[in-house]
Design a protein around this motif. Structure first.
Motif, PDB file in Angstrom:
ATOM      1  N   LYS A 115      15.883  82.204  47.322  1.00 34.20           N
ATOM      2  CA  LYS A 115      15.264  81.598  48.502  1.00 34.20           C
ATOM      3  C   LYS A 115      14.547  80.293  48.159  1.00 34.20           C
ATOM      4  CE  LYS A 115      13.659  84.292  51.778  1.00 34.20           C
ATOM      5  NZ  LYS A 115      12.904  85.311  52.543  1.00 34.20           N
ATOM      6  N   ALA A 116      14.031  80.194  46.933  1.00 35.10           N
ATOM      7  CA  ALA A 116      13.323  78.988  46.515  1.00 35.10           C
ATOM      8  C   ALA A 116      14.280  77.896  46.028  1.00 35.10           C
ATOM      9  CB  ALA A 116      12.322  79.325  45.417  1.00 35.10           C
ATOM     10  N   GLY A 117      15.514  78.276  45.698  1.00 34.36           N
ATOM     11  CA  GLY A 117      16.480  77.290  45.208  1.00 34.36           C
ATOM     12  C   GLY A 117      16.149  76.749  43.831  1.00 34.36           C
ATOM     13  N   TRP A 118      15.613  77.593  42.968  1.00 37.42           N
ATOM     14  CA  TRP A 118      15.124  77.147  41.664  1.00 37.42           C
ATOM     15  C   TRP A 118      16.186  77.134  40.559  1.00 37.42           C
ATOM     16  CZ3 TRP A 118      10.269  80.731  42.017  1.00 37.42           C
ATOM     17  CH2 TRP A 118       9.275  80.094  42.785  1.00 37.42           C
ATOM     18  N   LEU A 119      17.314  77.813  40.768  1.00 39.07           N
ATOM     19  CA  LEU A 119      18.278  77.982  39.683  1.00 39.07           C
ATOM     20  C   LEU A 119      19.481  77.051  39.806  1.00 39.07           C
ATOM     21  CD1 LEU A 119      18.323  81.885  39.366  1.00 39.07           C
ATOM     22  CD2 LEU A 119      16.735  80.222  38.343  1.00 39.07           C
ATOM     23  N   LEU A 120      20.058  76.715  38.662  1.00 41.05           N
ATOM     24  CA  LEU A 120      21.239  75.865  38.608  1.00 41.05           C
ATOM     25  C   LEU A 120      22.476  76.670  38.980  1.00 41.05           C
ATOM     26  CD1 LEU A 120      22.392  73.049  37.649  1.00 41.05           C
ATOM     27  CD2 LEU A 120      22.841  74.199  35.467  1.00 41.05           C
ATOM     28  N   GLU A 121      23.251  76.178  39.900  1.00 38.87           N
ATOM     29  CA  GLU A 121      24.507  76.836  40.243  1.00 38.87           C
ATOM     30  C   GLU A 121      25.552  76.526  39.182  1.00 38.87           C
ATOM     31  OE1 GLU A 121      28.174  76.744  43.379  1.00 38.87           O
ATOM     32  OE2 GLU A 121      26.359  75.609  43.879  1.00 38.87           O
ATOM     33  N   ILE A 122      26.278  77.546  38.729  1.00 35.95           N
ATOM     34  CA  ILE A 122      27.271  77.358  37.662  1.00 35.95           C
ATOM     35  C   ILE A 122      28.683  77.727  38.124  1.00 35.95           C
ATOM     36  CG2 ILE A 122      25.591  77.689  35.814  1.00 35.95           C
ATOM     37  CD1 ILE A 122      26.662  80.564  35.508  1.00 35.95           C
ATOM     38  N   THR A 123      28.873  77.849  39.424  1.00 36.99           N
ATOM     39  CA  THR A 123      30.168  78.259  39.961  1.00 36.99           C
ATOM     40  C   THR A 123      31.317  77.413  39.405  1.00 36.99           C
ATOM     41  OG1 THR A 123      29.046  78.856  42.021  1.00 36.99           O
ATOM     42  CG2 THR A 123      31.440  78.718  42.090  1.00 36.99           C
ATOM     43  N   ASP A 124      31.158  76.099  39.449  1.00 36.62           N
ATOM     44  CA  ASP A 124      32.216  75.203  38.995  1.00 36.62           C
ATOM     45  C   ASP A 124      32.533  75.372  37.518  1.00 36.62           C
ATOM     46  OD1 ASP A 124      33.519  73.751  40.900  1.00 36.62           O
ATOM     47  OD2 ASP A 124      32.750  71.812  40.238  1.00 36.62           O
ATOM     48  N   TRP A 125      31.494  75.529  36.716  1.00 37.48           N
ATOM     49  CA  TRP A 125      31.707  75.635  35.278  1.00 37.48           C
ATOM     50  C   TRP A 125      32.520  76.873  34.910  1.00 37.48           C
ATOM     51  CZ3 TRP A 125      26.097  74.226  33.336  1.00 37.48           C
ATOM     52  CH2 TRP A 125      25.899  72.848  33.502  1.00 37.48           C
ATOM     53  N   LEU A 126      32.368  77.942  35.670  1.00 40.93           N
ATOM     54  CA  LEU A 126      33.116  79.160  35.376  1.00 40.93           C
ATOM     55  C   LEU A 126      34.616  78.980  35.589  1.00 40.93           C
ATOM     56  CD1 LEU A 126      30.807  81.879  36.981  1.00 40.93           C
ATOM     57  CD2 LEU A 126      30.801  81.029  34.638  1.00 40.93           C
ATOM     58  N   LYS A 127      34.996  77.958  36.331  1.00 36.88           N
ATOM     59  CA  LYS A 127      36.407  77.692  36.613  1.00 36.88           C
ATOM     60  C   LYS A 127      36.948  76.477  35.859  1.00 36.88           C
ATOM     61  CE  LYS A 127      35.533  77.534  41.076  1.00 36.88           C
ATOM     62  NZ  LYS A 127      35.758  77.447  42.550  1.00 36.88           N
ATOM     63  N   ASP A 128      36.104  75.869  35.047  1.00 35.97           N
ATOM     64  CA  ASP A 128      36.473  74.659  34.317  1.00 35.97           C
ATOM     65  C   ASP A 128      36.920  75.027  32.898  1.00 35.97           C
ATOM     66  OD1 ASP A 128      36.603  72.248  32.960  1.00 35.97           O
ATOM     67  OD2 ASP A 128      34.725  71.464  33.766  1.00 35.97           O
ATOM     68  N   PRO A 129      38.172  74.731  32.507  1.00 30.83           N
ATOM     69  CA  PRO A 129      38.643  75.111  31.169  1.00 30.83           C
ATOM     70  C   PRO A 129      37.876  74.431  30.044  1.00 30.83           C
ATOM     71  CG  PRO A 129      40.211  73.649  32.240  1.00 30.83           C
ATOM     72  CD  PRO A 129      39.216  74.050  33.282  1.00 30.83           C
ATOM     73  N   GLN A 130      37.187  73.331  30.328  1.00 25.41           N
ATOM     74  CA  GLN A 130      36.388  72.674  29.309  1.00 25.41           C
ATOM     75  C   GLN A 130      34.996  73.296  29.183  1.00 25.41           C
ATOM     76  OE1 GLN A 130      36.279  68.414  29.699  1.00 25.41           O
ATOM     77  NE2 GLN A 130      38.475  68.242  30.020  1.00 25.41           N
ATOM     78  N   MET A 131      34.640  74.169  30.143  1.00 26.96           N
ATOM     79  CA  MET A 131      33.314  74.785  30.129  1.00 26.96           C
ATOM     80  C   MET A 131      33.365  76.317  30.059  1.00 26.96           C
ATOM     81  SD  MET A 131      31.078  72.345  30.140  1.00 26.96           S
ATOM     82  CE  MET A 131      29.503  72.938  30.768  1.00 26.96           C
ATOM     83  N   MET A 132      34.546  76.893  30.079  1.00 28.15           N
ATOM     84  CA  MET A 132      34.668  78.348  30.028  1.00 28.15           C
ATOM     85  C   MET A 132      35.721  78.746  29.004  1.00 28.15           C
ATOM     86  SD  MET A 132      34.133  81.473  30.714  1.00 28.15           S
ATOM     87  CE  MET A 132      32.846  81.378  31.954  1.00 28.15           C
TER      88      MET A 132
END
Length: 446
Positions: A115-132
Motif C-alpha cells: 500500500k505504501a509502494g516502498w518496494l522495487l518491482e522485479i517483474t521484468d527482470w524475472l523474464k529477462d534472460p540477462q537478469m534471470m
C-alpha cells in the motif's frame, strides 16, 4: 545439487502466471549482449539487513563464496526480528534506506509495503534472460510462494525464501506405551490427547500456544479443518464469528483446557517447545522450523523419540497453515541490480538446500525436498522433511494479509485466551469480531 534446465522450461511454471505489465527498465544502462553473467555487477557492495536466525547465519557463512561468484561484496547487519521490522518500516518511509536488501515476513508486512509502494518491482527482470539465470529454476518455486511475493495487482516485488508449515510433533515413546496410533482426524487427535494425558505422571496429552496474540495461529490451524480462513471477499471482511469459526474455537478450548498443562494460557511457542523437549507433552502443533532444537542432544530429552506428522483433517477441510518469509529491494535502494543478484543467490536452489539441511526452514521449492544429496546430509530426521513435503499440497495462509495484522492477533487472541479461562466460545468470537470489524473496515477503505 543444481539441475540445469532451459530458460524456457524455467519460465513455463505457474510462478509467472499472470505477471503484470513491465516496470520501468532500470537495466538499460547495464545492457550487454549474451546470456546471464554473475560477474555483471562486480565491484559493488550491497548492504543487507537480516533478522536474527538461520538465514542470516547462512548468508554470513557463505558470503565469501558469493563474492568469488559475483565480485559483489556484502555488508550484513543482523538484528532481532522486532527491531528489524521497526527499522525497515522507518527507513523505507524516510525514502533513504541504509540497506539495499532485506528479509521480512509476508504475513506481517506485505500489505503495508504494497500500500505504501516502498518496494522495487522485479517483474521484468524475472523474464529477462540477462537478469534471470536458468539454474534459478523459477518454475520450481511453489505457487503459494509466488503468490506471497506478488501484489494484489499482479506485480512481483519480492522473492520467497522459506516457509513454515504447521505440523504435529509427537512423542513416539508415549504413544507406544499407551498403544495409541497417530491421529489422522481432529476427532482422533482429541481422543489421543485424552488417552495420553496423565496428570499423575506430569504428562500433558497436548501442548500449544495459549497466550494472547501468539495463540491465533494455532486456532487458524484448527480452523482449516472446517475449510475456512479468517477473511473473505474484496474488500476483505471478517468471518471469525461463523458457526464453523465458533466450532473450531470450541475445539481449541477443549483441547488445551482439558489436556494441556497448568498455566497454558501463558504458553507461547517457547514454553510449549520446552515442555515437549522435556518429554512432558505427547503432542505439540507448531511450525516446521522448531525441529533443530528438538533434535539437539545437548538441550532435548526426546531426541530419537520424536515423530513428525501432517496435521489431522477436520470435518470440512484439511490444511497446514503456512507462513512465508521473503527478500525485497527498497524502491530507493542505491544498488538495485547488485541487490537483485544477491537476492537470486539467497533464494536460489543451492542456498535453499543448505537451509533445509540445517533444519532452518522449508524452502518454497520442491526440488530440495527430493534431492538425495540434500536429504542425505540433513541434521534432523528424514521424517521431518517427508512431513514437510506432505504439508506442502495442503498449505494455506495462516493469517489474513492485512495491514493491522498485529491488532487482529491481539483482539482475536484475547478471545481465545478468555476461552481457556472458561468463557463461552460463541460469545467471545462474536465480541472479538465486532471489536475488530471497524479496524479492518477503516484499513481496507484507506
Amino acid at each position: 545439487m543444481v539441475r540445469s534446465i532451459t530458460r524456457r522450461r524455467a519460465l513455463q511454471g505457474v510462478a509467472l502466471g499472470g505477471l503484470a505489465a513491465p516496470m520501468l527498465n532500470t537495466v538499460t544502462a547495464y545492457a550487454q549482449s549474451g546470456a546471464f553473467n554473475w560477474q555483471r555487477f562486480k565491484g559493488q557492495t550491497v548492504e543487507v539487513l537480516m533478522e536474527t536466525g538461520p538465514r542470516a547465519d547462512l548468508m554470513k557463512k557463505y558470503q565469501k563464496e558469493f563474492l568469488d561468484q559475483t565480485g559483489i561484496k556484502l555488508g550484513i547487519e543482523v538484528i532481532p526480528e522486532q527491531q528489524a521490522r521497526q527499522k525497515v518500516a522507518i527507513e523505507l518511509n524516510s525514502g533513504k534506506p541504509s540497506f539495499d536488501l532485506f528479509n521480512f515476513a509476508f504475513h506481517v508486512q506485505k500489505r503495508q509495503f504494497e500500500k505504501a509502494g516502498w518496494l522495487l518491482e522485479i517483474t521484468d527482470w524475472l523474464k529477462d534472460p540477462q537478469m534471470m539465470p536458468a539454474e534459478y529454476e523459477l518454475g520450481d518455486v511453489s505457487k503459494l510462494g509466488m503468490s506471497f511475493a506478488t501484489t494484489s495487482d499482479g506485480k512481483v516485488n519480492a522473492l520467497p525464501i522459506l516457509c513454515d508449515y504447521f505440523m504435529v510433533y509427537y512423542n513416539k515413546e508415549l504413544f507406544a506405551k499407551k498403544g495409541v496410533a497417530f491421529p489422522k482426524t481432529l476427532d482422533e487427535m482429541m481422543a489421543a490427547a485424552a488417552a495420553l494425558n496423565d496428570r499423575s505422571a506430569g504428562i500433558s496429552g497436548f501442548v500449544g500456544r495459549g497466550v494472547r496474540n501468539a495463540n491465533v495461529v494455532l486456532w487458524t490451524q484448527l480452523l482449516s479443518g472446517w475449510g475456512q480462513e479468517t477473511v473473505t471477499g474484496k474488500p476483505l471482511r471478517l468471518i471469525t464469528d461463523t458457526p464453523d469459526a465458533i466450532a473450531s474455537a470450541e475445539y481449541y478450548k477443549k483441547l488445551l483446557s482439558s489436556y494441556g498443562p497448568a498455566g497454558i494460557a501463558g504458553f507461547n511457542w517457547n514454553e510449549a517447545q520446552g515442555l515437549f523437549m522435556q518429554g512432558k507433552a505427547a503432542m505439540w502443533i507448531d511450525a516446521t522450523g522448531f525441529a533443530a532444537p528438538v533434535e539437539d542432544k545437548t538441550k532435548s530429552r526426546v531426541v530419537g523419540k520424536v515423530g513428525y506428522g501432517v496435521p489431522p483433517s477436520g470435518p470440512k477441510g484439511h490444511g497446514s497453515v503456512t507462513f512465508g518469509t521473503g527478500m525485497a529491494i527498497p524502491k530507493n535502494a542505491a544498488r538495485k541490480e547488485a541487490a537483485y543478484y544477491t537476492m537470486l543467490w539467497m533464494t536460489g536452489p543451492k542456498m535453499a538446500g543448505r537451509m533445509l539441511q540445517v533444519g532452518g526452514g522449508i524452502p518454497f521449492r520442491t526440488a530440495p525436498l527430493k534431492d538425495p544429496a540434500v536429504l542425505s546430509t540433513l541434521t534432523v530426521p528424514r521424517e521431518w522433511a517427508d512431513c514437510a513435503a506432505g504439508c506442502a499440497p495442503i498449505s494455506m495462509p495462516g493469517l489474513p494479509v492485512i495491514v493491522p495484522v498485529t491488532e487482529f492477533r491481539d483482539v482475536i487472541g484475547t478471545a481465545l485466551t478468555n476461552l481457556l479461562g472458561g468463557a463461552d466460545p460463541a460469545t467471545e468470537m462474536k465480541r472479538a469480531t465486532a471489536e475488530f470489524k471497524p479496524v479492518l473496515d477503516k484499513s481496507e477503505a484507506s
